[in-house]
Design an enzyme around this catalytic site. Structure first.
Site, PDB file in Angstrom:
ATOM      1  N   GLU A  49      38.208  30.545  35.577  1.00 58.82           N
ATOM      2  CA  GLU A  49      37.348  31.701  35.820  1.00 58.82           C
ATOM      3  C   GLU A  49      36.278  31.792  34.730  1.00 58.82           C
ATOM      4  OE1 GLU A  49      37.987  36.560  36.054  1.00 58.82           O
ATOM      5  OE2 GLU A  49      39.383  35.299  34.910  1.00 58.82           O
TER       6      GLU A  49
ATOM      7  N   LYS B   4      35.378  37.070  43.806  1.00 54.91           N
ATOM      8  CA  LYS B   4      36.583  37.815  43.479  1.00 54.91           C
ATOM      9  C   LYS B   4      36.583  39.173  44.171  1.00 54.91           C
ATOM     10  CE  LYS B   4      39.315  39.197  39.426  1.00 54.91           C
ATOM     11  NZ  LYS B   4      39.358  39.188  37.933  1.00 54.91           N
TER      12      LYS B   4
ATOM     13  N   CYS C  95      42.247  35.156  38.670  1.00 58.64           N
ATOM     14  CA  CYS C  95      42.905  35.950  37.630  1.00 58.64           C
ATOM     15  C   CYS C  95      43.786  37.060  38.206  1.00 58.64           C
ATOM     16  CB  CYS C  95      41.877  36.481  36.644  1.00 58.64           C
ATOM     17  SG  CYS C  95      42.595  36.965  35.055  1.00 58.64           S
TER      18      CYS C  95
END
Length: 518
Positions: free
Chosen positions: A285, A343, A394
């Site tokens: 990320e 995301k 994440c």
């Protein structure tokens, strides 16, 4: 229960860690309440929720205080400490609310069935059934909120792989159901054991203890059988993935020194992995922490792609309207953008401020970006040269329904891209534990690239075939395999919770029919 989570991993503690909570529920048997009693009733259950929920969620999530110090973002030391404490208390409090609502649900059952004349064993077992169903339901509801990380099920990951296999059938709710129900049965057995000392009726304890042992042996033995099922992957479905763990500290990641180290480290790792013959390279990320357009215009990493002609999954930032997205890009061998995953589940306070019109004036933003990040659209699946991929970035690893939606859209393998810098090793261990559960639930191979650890290759049985060290620069190449079959959990979701609620409703209605009339 908190000690059962990674990285301590005292997993056995979870099988009796909820007994004190169950004992309190059984002993505190409420009846009808007037207004004064209702106030005392709510306060007493809140205190109990703080005691147990604060212990579990507070210990399990104490790693979040690792955001301190934030002086590298220009936040004063004392303000940074206050922010870290606020984050820890807020997420712990959200877990406490779950326990409090559960206690109220249990009391509602007790009050409405107070005059039942059914067999005591049926009454107790139906009460445990309701306790299990309501706990699992609350965890699912919480997993759709902005704050979530700690289902009871993750106390068994990553070490108890035989037990975790049940996740492919019923997801984390099935694992949680086993643990909650066994704790309830053991609590009942303990209550009867203590009562038997005065009544000399020692035979009463055995039904509950025996049932708890049967369930425990069944879920362990059944899980072992599921674990033995061959993967049956074929070479034609393999993807030789290279992983780069860049190890760029957050303190320098967003300044000129961090950019230079990132470009140099990821370019070097990319070229080495390309020389090893990988099919594609996966980065963490925000590996290159600026916009994709800047990567193309100013990055030596992009020039390396054009020269070596090996595709890459690149963690960087994208544009969306007037804001930015935290994204994973598919870059083909010609340097062309072929796919993008934005995301969806952003970190509160870290990537955006909830209720920003109110909280934005009270809390300094923790995101290093000048503009607030925007969430991606749903559903998404990442196009790649090897077929569609399901992606978690994440924090998203804590939300199984996000991956399930992508698998239903055709995701054939899982890519997990994370930063994990600035926290303790405990956070990285718990994050890895969540990804192990996601691989099993989805029956998919999972490649995991992190900035500072733990990067990994995980097979569909949850076995970690490679695990990086913490806080080291590392590269690794290994095959993963495409899979098209949908597990029962991927196909039907949280069917178990629906079943438990239906059975609980039947037991409750039966109990109402057998109440004594006064």
């Amino acid at each position: 229960m908190g000690l059962a989570t990674a990285s301590l991993g005292w997993t056995y503690a979870a099988w009796f860690g909820q007994i004190p909570l169950w004992l309190w529920v059984f002993r505190a048997n409420p009846t009808k309440l007037n207004f004064t009693q209702l106030k005392q009733f709510l306060i007493s259950r809140l205190i109990t929720a703080i005691a147990w929920g604060g212990g579990f969620y507070g210990i399990a999530l104490f790693w979040i205080t690792g955001v301190h110090p934030l002086t590298w973002l220009g936040v004063p030391w004392l303000a940074s400490l206050a922010i870290a404490a606020f984050c820890w208390l807020a997420i712990t409090a959200w877990g406490i609310v779950l326990v409090w609502v559960w206690l109220l649900a249990m009391a509602a059952w007790q009050i409405t069935t107070a005059r039942t004349t059914v067999n005591p064993i049926f009454r107790n077992l139906s009460f445990i059934l309701w306790g299990t169903a309501s706990w699992c339901t609350l965890e699912i509801l919480w997993s759709h909120s902005i704050l979530w990380w700690s289902p009871v099920a993750y106390t068994q990951s990553p070490s108890q792989l035989h037990f975790l296999q049940w996740g492919a059938l019923g997801g984390p709710a099935l694992l949680t159901a086993f643990i909650v129900a066994i704790n309830g049965l053991l609590a009942l057995g303990l209550i009867d054991f203590l009562d038997a000392k005065t009544s000399n009726n020692h035979g009463r304890i055995w039904p509950y203890l025996f049932l708890a042992m049967v369930i425990w042996l069944g879920c362990q033995g059944g899980g072992w059988l599921l674990y033995q099922k061959p993967l049956a992957d074929v070479p034609e479905q393999s993807i030789n993935v290279g992983i780069i763990q860049g190890n760029i500290p957050n303190q320098i990641k967003f300044n000129s020194e961090g950019w230079r180290r990132a470009i140099a480290g990821y370019t070097e790792g990319y070229e080495k992995l390309a020389g090893q013959g990988v099919d594609i390279v996966l980065t963490p990320e925000g590996a290159l922490p600026y916009l994709w357009e800047m990567v193309v215009a100013r990055s030596g990493f992009y020039q390396a792609i054009l020269q070596t002609q090996v595709p890459v999954w690149l963690g960087a930032y994208g544009t969306k309207g007037d804001g930015y997205t935290n994204s994973l890009f598919t870059i083909d061998s010609q340097g062309q953008l072929r796919g993008r995953y934005d995301k969806v589940k952003l970190v509160p306070l870290g990537e955006y401020i909830p209720l920003s019109n109110v909280l934005g004036q009270l809390i300094q933003r923790l995101s290093p970006l000048k503009e607030q990040l925007l969430p991606g659209d749903r559903p998404q699946v990442l196009p790649t040269p090897f077929g569609p991929a399901a992606v978690v970035i994440c924090y998203e690893s804590a939300f199984p329904h996000l991956l399930r939606a992508q698998l239903l859209q055709g995701g054939e393998f899982i890519l997990s891209s994370a930063n994990n810098a600035h926290y303790s090793d405990t956070m990285a261990a718990q994050h890895h534990a969540l990804d192990v559960m996601r691989a099993i639930e989805g029956d998919r191979w999972l490649a995991r690239a992190t900035n500072t650890g733990l990067s990994a290759i995980i097979n569909p049985r949850g076995k970690t075939l490679w695990l990086s060290a913490m806080n080291q620069y590392q590269i690794h190449a290994a095959p993963i395999y495409r899979r098209q079959h949908l597990s029962p959990y991927s196909r039907w979701g949280d069917w178990l919770v629906v079943l438990l609620l239906i059975l609980s409703a039947i037991a409750w209605l039966y109990s109402l029919d057998t109440r004594t009339n006064f």
